[in-house]
Write an enzyme that holds these catalytic residues in place. Structure first.
Site, PDB file in Angstrom:
ATOM      1  N   SER A  41      -9.765  14.020   6.976  1.00 40.24           N
ATOM      2  CA  SER A  41      -8.809  13.218   6.236  1.00 40.24           C
ATOM      3  C   SER A  41      -9.512  12.096   5.464  1.00 40.24           C
ATOM      4  O   SER A  41     -10.402  12.350   4.655  1.00 40.24           O
ATOM      5  CB  SER A  41      -7.753  12.677   7.205  1.00 40.24           C
ATOM      6  OG  SER A  41      -6.707  12.034   6.540  1.00 40.24           O
ATOM      7  N   ASP A  75      -0.371  21.890   5.139  1.00 39.12           N
ATOM      8  CA  ASP A  75      -0.760  20.483   5.179  1.00 39.12           C
ATOM      9  C   ASP A  75       0.077  19.680   4.189  1.00 39.12           C
ATOM     10  O   ASP A  75      -0.016  19.881   2.979  1.00 39.12           O
ATOM     11  CB  ASP A  75      -2.251  20.362   4.833  1.00 39.12           C
ATOM     12  CG  ASP A  75      -2.835  19.001   5.164  1.00 39.12           C
ATOM     13  OD1 ASP A  75      -2.085  18.009   5.086  1.00 39.12           O
ATOM     14  OD2 ASP A  75      -4.034  18.932   5.484  1.00 39.12           O
ATOM     15  N   HIS A 124      -2.374  19.036   8.740  1.00 37.84           N
ATOM     16  CA  HIS A 124      -3.318  17.929   8.589  1.00 37.84           C
ATOM     17  C   HIS A 124      -3.955  17.499   9.908  1.00 37.84           C
ATOM     18  O   HIS A 124      -5.059  16.938   9.907  1.00 37.84           O
ATOM     19  CB  HIS A 124      -2.606  16.729   7.946  1.00 37.84           C
ATOM     20  CG  HIS A 124      -3.554  15.751   7.335  1.00 37.84           C
ATOM     21  ND1 HIS A 124      -4.264  16.030   6.192  1.00 37.84           N
ATOM     22  CD2 HIS A 124      -3.938  14.495   7.716  1.00 37.84           C
ATOM     23  CE1 HIS A 124      -5.038  14.999   5.880  1.00 37.84           C
ATOM     24  NE2 HIS A 124      -4.853  14.054   6.790  1.00 37.84           N
TER      25      HIS A 124
END
Length: 386
Positions: free
Chosen positions: A158, A330, A361
């Site tokens: 991320s 995601d 995610h």
């Protein structure tokens, strides 16, 4: 749905404040790794601007160092929560020399040579720009000095990838010190967020303005009432149907097979952890401007940047090898946005959509079966490019 969540928390606040007692501190990184029968070292790394960062080390082949960097409001814990099937332990099992970093402001890096995070607002004057410009160089130099290697492989999750992009763009000499960056659910552009993630991004400016009014510079601190209430309400299996499905899954993408009820309380015990309000503001600016740019100081831009607009990060300078791994499910790091990033970077060596339709995610770090769906791709990339 956001309104429902706010009402739910407010309606239970009075009750829970009367019920909350001091709980045991969640198991920390070292205890988790030791439970997996691995030794672990810990080091303090001091940045150029005085922040003291905690860096963990699982020893292996010193010629094969790999650095793991966590995402937003997260910590090194995220890479070991699954214990023997976690990414850090899998890398150690394969013989890599594993280093796991913590950005300034989280629970492991809430220190400074001169500033007190509890009393000095200046401590919290940072965003992900400083993670990339100050934190990463200090961590990378420390790892290379200690291993004797000239370069290392890196894995980010991320926002843990955003900071490598900042590093490569603003300190291009570090591109040569990264053998390959394995980007899990990479965050750069935020143009195509889905569902609740999109709503939260739109609400961030209002939320951060409120925090400014009340003088709150730190968010998601471990010791705040809001954090304790959240962990009290959402920290047990009984809350799974509401908290996991209505918060985590709506934001990140739903995958109850990978984030199951039995494991879910371990996540809440360690996540979220603290960061600065300014970091949230910077992320909201990236989404609002639809461009990956430095922090927008408004009328101060002219003094800081000699321009009325904060400059975009020059991604053409990010010449390190990058492997992008994305998921169809995601909601935050969407396929459209990862494709935008792919087209901007000059040295993308691989672009893979994970072969699991529900991959979202958070599966990359917390998924129950990622050692089946994801890790083989990571090891293949490290073998070829690391």
């Amino acid at each position: 749905m956001i309104i429902k969540l706010i009402i739910f928390f407010l309606s239970t606040l009075v009750v829970t404040l009367n019920l909350i007692t001091q709980r045991d501190t969640p198991t920390d990184f070292i205890k988790i790794v030791n439970d997996s029968r691995y030794p672990v070292g810990e080091y303090d790394v001091v940045t150029q601007d005085g922040y003291i960062l905690k860096l963990f080390h699982i020893p292996g082949d010193r010629s094969r160092p790999v650095l793991l960097m966590h995402g937003v409001i997260d910590s090194a814990d995220t890479f070991v929560l699954r214990k023997n099937t976690s990414l850090a332990i899998a890398l150690a099992n394969a013989g890599h020399d594993v280093w796991i970093g913590n950005n300034r402001g989280n629970k492991y890096s809430r220190r400074h040579q001169y500033l007190d995070p509890n009393t000095d607002r200046e401590f919290w004057d940072y965003s992900f720009h400083e993670f990339g410009y100050y934190d990463l160089p200090a961590i990378i130099d420390f790892v290379l000095d200690n291993t004797g290697a000239k370069s290392l492989s890196a894995i980010g999750h991320s926002q843990g990838n955003s900071i490598f992009l900042v590093l490569g763009a603003t300190r291009p000499e570090y591109n040569e010190r990264i053998r390959v960056l394995v980007s899990l659910s990479p965050i750069c552009f935020l143009n195509n967020l889905k569902n609740s993630a999109s709503q939260i991004l739109k609400l961030l400016p209002a939320i951060t303005r409120f925090l400014s009014i009340i003088g709150q510079e730190e968010i998601f601190s471990e010791d705040t009432v809001s954090a304790r209430v959240f962990r009290y309400i959402c920290g047990s299996k009984k809350s799974y149907s509401f908290c996991a499905h209505e918060i985590f899954f709506r934001l990140a993408g739903s995958d109850s097979e990978e984030l199951e009820a039995d494991f879910y309380p371990a996540v809440v015990a360690h996540y979220p952890t603290g960061t600065s309000k300014k970091n949230a503001v910077h992320l909201s600016q990236v989404g609002a401007r639809r461009t990956f740019a430095e922090f927008d100081y408004g009328f101060r831009n002219l003094d800081i940047y000699n321009s009325t607009v904060s400059p975009e990060y020059d991604l053409s300078k990010v010449t390190m090898k990058v492997a992008l791994l994305a998921g169809l499910n995601d909601n935050i790091s969407t396929i459209k946005d990862v494709t935008l990033l792919r087209n901007k970077l000059p040295n993308v060596v691989e672009y893979n959509v994970v072969n699991h339709k529900k991959f979202n995610h958070i599966d990359a770090v917390w998924g129950r079966n990622m050692h089946i769906y994801l890790f083989p791709s990571i090891f293949n990339i490290l073998s070829k490019h690391g």
